[in-house]
Structures are given as structure tokens and as C-alpha cells.
Design an enzyme around this catalytic site. Structure first.
Site, short mmCIF file in Angstrom:
data_model
loop_
_atom_site.label_atom_id
_atom_site.label_comp_id
_atom_site.label_asym_id
_atom_site.label_seq_id
_atom_site.Cartn_x
_atom_site.Cartn_y
_atom_site.Cartn_z
N GLU A 199 0.76 -1.30 0.29
CA GLU A 199 -0.09 0.04 0.02
C GLU A 199 0.74 1.28 -0.05
O GLU A 199 0.47 2.41 0.22
CB GLU A 199 -0.87 0.00 1.18
N LYS A 331 -15.84 -1.37 2.58
CA LYS A 331 -14.99 -1.83 1.38
C LYS A 331 -16.06 -2.34 0.84
O LYS A 331 -16.62 -3.31 0.92
CB LYS A 331 -14.06 -2.98 1.75
P1 PGA Z 1 -6.46 -6.14 2.30
O1 PGA Z 1 -6.38 -5.17 3.76
O2 PGA Z 1 -5.08 -6.57 1.89
O3 PGA Z 1 -7.55 -7.27 2.69
O4 PGA Z 1 -7.11 -5.05 1.33
C1 PGA Z 1 -6.28 -4.02 3.92
C2 PGA Z 1 -6.70 -3.83 5.25
O5 PGA Z 1 -6.75 -4.96 6.23
O6 PGA Z 1 -7.23 -2.97 5.69
ZN ZN Z 2 -7.84 -3.82 7.88
#
Ligand code: PGA
Ligand code: ZN
Length: 412
Positions: A199, A331
């Protein structure tokens, strides 16, 4: 009313280089909505399945075979688009067609409608007299499932410019901290490669405690006081550590284990010492009681459920009943369709649960979630600080600051 005249899909790649689906919805033969589905690495047990049998090809085939079913529908009527998807897949987790399809088709329809109606997307998400910017919340240092061996067990250390009065200032402040942290890390370890996690947060060889300490130092070096101009957050992503057999949290990189009681103490110490504004998944995804303990103990910190709630309205209702959080991650692809996610947002907003609209670690360069964050009255927008697929969301916020319906920053 903008009528859907074409739905077409293809397979492209996300920021991790993994195959995913992109959907084009066209209304009135000319207004294109185009959306690419993201995907996660620390995926919650109860979230929507991205692709049936893990196969983007299968999703593409089913959508292509059924694309005519969407024609003539009003692109701005999210419920009717959602209902068409539901005729193709009645499973609770979208395991027949894939949540990625539900995500991409519903958002692309709305984007296409927004263009046809000459309105910004956030105005089609909710009809308000005025809107506010969520505070950008960005990953400055990563470990866990987002980075390799030697990095902290904790998945994400996050920065949020809580004192900023404008979206540009908030973004610039986050960027400055991210940059200063690199200087701090280089001083600590002259061999630091400047490597970053999925990220965009730095991925140094450090244990949890040192990583937090240096992140705090970076803020202080810039003259900021934690809790005033800026604040730190942590996504513990504790399900990654939780061993359901031994009932222990295993910090393999740190070389220690926590019992459930010890984990609460571990998280509490970090929240207190670093005055965290934000603490996500501090215990594992089924530990509603322990989350409730933290929520009662830290009313001024956003005690947030991500893997715990997975943008699922029924699970959110349970969390509200058990007082297991005061904030929740939104999300869209955990829920499936945008219609599902907006139902979730309503439930959260009417029960005083602060929303944080979030990216996934495997992202596209789309910026629809910046609009979704604004339209759902989210207090924060968790989209990273740097990296093309992260900065795309932040740059969209800057563009939107030219819009006079958005009046200043959210109240957190
Ligand atoms: P992800 O997680 O890798 O499942 O996108 C990001 C998060 O845990 O916030
Ligand atoms: Zn998370």
C-alpha cells in the site's frame, strides 16, 4: 433517465499484477462508466468471494453471457441494477458470479448515470444539501500480510492530519510525514532499501515497537504534536496472527505470543502510548467481546472493525448490539454490490458508527471510492499516501475541492 445500452467486461491487472475484471457500462449509447475491481490480501472470513472458484475468467464468462439482462435499465437506479445481479446469483457471498462483478457493474452503472446527468458521482450516491471531505488516512509503514520477512507483524501504521482545515493541507501533511519517515528510517539503518509494502508504506526491517516509535519521531521532527495536528492509527489486522487451534496470537516476526487477555493489554498500551486516533482490528475477526472491551476503554479512539464486520449489515447489527466498535471500515467489494454497501452505510450512520471508506491492498487506478467516501458521510478515507493507485484517489479529492457543495472537512 439514462438507459443502459451496453455492458462489456474484460480482464486486466491490479496493483499486485493479479488478474481482475473491469466493466464498461454505457448509457444512452455514449456515457461510459468504467470500473475495475480491487482485491485484498488480509481477507475477512465472511466477506464476499471476489471470483467463483478463484477464477476471474469464470466471472467474465458469466457476465458476458448475461450482459443483455442489464439493457434498458435506468443506470441511476442502483436497486434495479443490483436486482439483476441478484437474479444471476442469490448466494449470500456472491460465490456464483463473484463479488468483483457486483462491485464493478453497480459502480460503473452509477458512474455512467452521473455522466449522463452531468453530476459528480458522489451526488448520485446520496442526496444532501452539502457534503464534507473525509480525512485521508494513509499507510506510512507496513508489515504483516502486506510486506516481507523482517518487517513488523503489525500490518499498517497510518497517518491522519486531524488538525487540517482543508483537504489539500491534509494530503500535504500526510505526504510530508511519509517523506520524513524515510529520512528517519535511513538514519536508523543506513542500509534501508527504501522498500515499500503493497500500500505504499515503508517496509523496513523493524519490530512493532521500533516501527511505532520512529513513526512518532517523524511527526515530531516536523513540529507536530501527536493528537493535535496529526495522529497515528494502526491496523493490527489481528486475524493474521490469531491461531484458532492454540487460541493464541502468534507474532512470528517479533518472536512472542499473546493470549486473548494479553492481546488487549498489548493493543491498549499502543493506543495509550501513541495516542492513536484510530485502531483497526486490534483483536481477531470473531472477538466481539474483546472489541467491546476496547470500545468501552477508549471512547476517543476510533475502535474500528474491518475483518470483524466485513461491510456486512447483519454483522454490523450484531456489533452495534454488543457495542463492539464505534467505527467501521466500508469496503464495497467486501459487501459485493454498491447497493449492499450503501445499505451498510445507512445502518452505520443511523447508529453513530463512524465510517471509514477504504481501498484494498490490490488496487486499480480508479478513484470512485473518493466519491463513495464523500457520499457515505465517511469520517476518513483510507487510501494510502503514495503510489499511483493510491495518489489517484487523493488527486480526485483535490479536484473535488473545486466543487462548492463540499464544505470543509468531516467532524471526527
Ligand atoms: P486487504 O487489507 O489486504 O485485505 O485489502 C487491508 C486492510 O486490512 O485494511
Ligand atoms: Zn484492515
Amino acid at each position: 433517465m439514462p438507459k443502459i445500452t451496453s455492458v462489456k467486461a474484460r480482464l486486466i491487472y491490479n496493483s499486485r499484477g493479479n488478474k481482475t475484471i473491469e466493466v464498461d457500462v454505457i448509457s444512452d449509447n455514449r456515457f461510459l462508466g468504467r470500473v475495475c475491481a480491487p482485491s485484498g490480501a488480509s481477507v475477512g472470513k465472511h466477506e464476499a468471494i471476489s471470483f467463483p472458484d478463484g477464477s476471474p475468467e469464470k466471472s467474465l464468462r458469466i457476465l458476458t453471457d448475461n450482459s443483455k439482462k442489464f439493457l434498458e435499465h435506468d443506470a441511476s437506479n442502483l436497486k434495479s441494477i443490483h436486482d439483476v445481479i441478484r437474479t444471476l446469483d442469490q448466494s449470500p457471498d456472491y460465490s456464483k458470479i463473484g463479488g468483483a462483478v457486483a462491485f464493478a457493474v453497480t459502480i460503473a452503472s452509477l458512474e455512467s448515470a452521473a455522466k449522463a446527468l452531468d453530476k459528480p458521482l458522489f451526488q448520485l450516491i446520496s442526496k444532501e444539501k452539502e457534503y464534507r471531505f473525509p480525512f485521508p488516512l494513509g499507510n506510512i509503514l507496513g508489515g504483516g500480510a502486506h510486506a516481507g520477512p523482517g518487517t513488523p507483524d503489525i500490518q499498517e501504521i497510518l497517518i491522519c492530519a486531524i488538525g487540517s482545515k482543508s483537504i489539500r493541507d491534509a494530503i500535504e501533511t500526510d505526504l510530508a510525514v511519509h517523506k520524513e519517515l524515510r529520512n528517519v528510517l535511513q538514519k536508523e539503518d543506513p542500509d534501508f532499501t527504501n522498500g515499500r509494502g503493497d500500500e505504499g508504506g515503508w517496509a523496513p526491517k523493524l519490530d512493532n515497537e521500533k516501527a511505532l516509535e520512529l513513526s512518532a519521531n517523524a511527526c515530531e521532527n516536523l513540529g507536530y504534536t501527536l493528537g493535535k495536528e496529526v495522529a497515528l492509527g494502526v491496523d493490527f489486522a489481528s486475524s493474521t496472527q490469531w491461531n484458532d487451534q492454540s487460541k493464541m496470537y502468534e507474532y512470528k516476526r517479533g518472536g512472542f505470543e499473546n493470549s486473548p487477555e494479553k492481546q488487549i493489554e498489548f493493543a491498549s498500551n499502543i493506543i495509550e502510548k501513541y495516542k492513536l486516533v484510530y485502531a483497526e482490528d486490534a483483536v481477531h475477526e470473531e472477538a466481539f467481546e474483546e472489541m467491546a472491551e476496547l470500545t468501552a476503554k477508549f471512547p476517543n479512539t476510533m475502535i474500528t472493525g474491518d475483518d470483524l464486520i466485513v461491510t456486512n449489515t447483519e454483522i454490523l447489527k450484531k456489533a452495534i448490539k454488543t457495542k463492539s466498535c464505534n467505527a467501521a471500515i466500508l469496503k464495497v467489494n467486501q459487501a459485493g454490490s454498491l447497493y449492499d454497501a450503501l445499505g451498510f452505510a445507512d445502518e452505520a450512520n443511523s447508529n453513530n458508527i463512524k465510517l471509514i471508506t477504504s481501498h484494498r491492498s490490490g488496487e486499480s487506478i480508479d478513484s470512485h471510492i473518493s466519491h463513495i467516501g464523500i457520499g457515505t458521510n465517511s469520517k476518513m478515507l483510507k487510501v494510502g499516501v503514495v503510489g499511483g493507485e493510491r495518489i489517484a484517489k487523493l488527486n480526485e479529492l483535490i479536484r473535488l475541492s473545486e466543487h462548492d457543495l463540499i464544505r470543509g472537512m468531516a467532524q471526527i
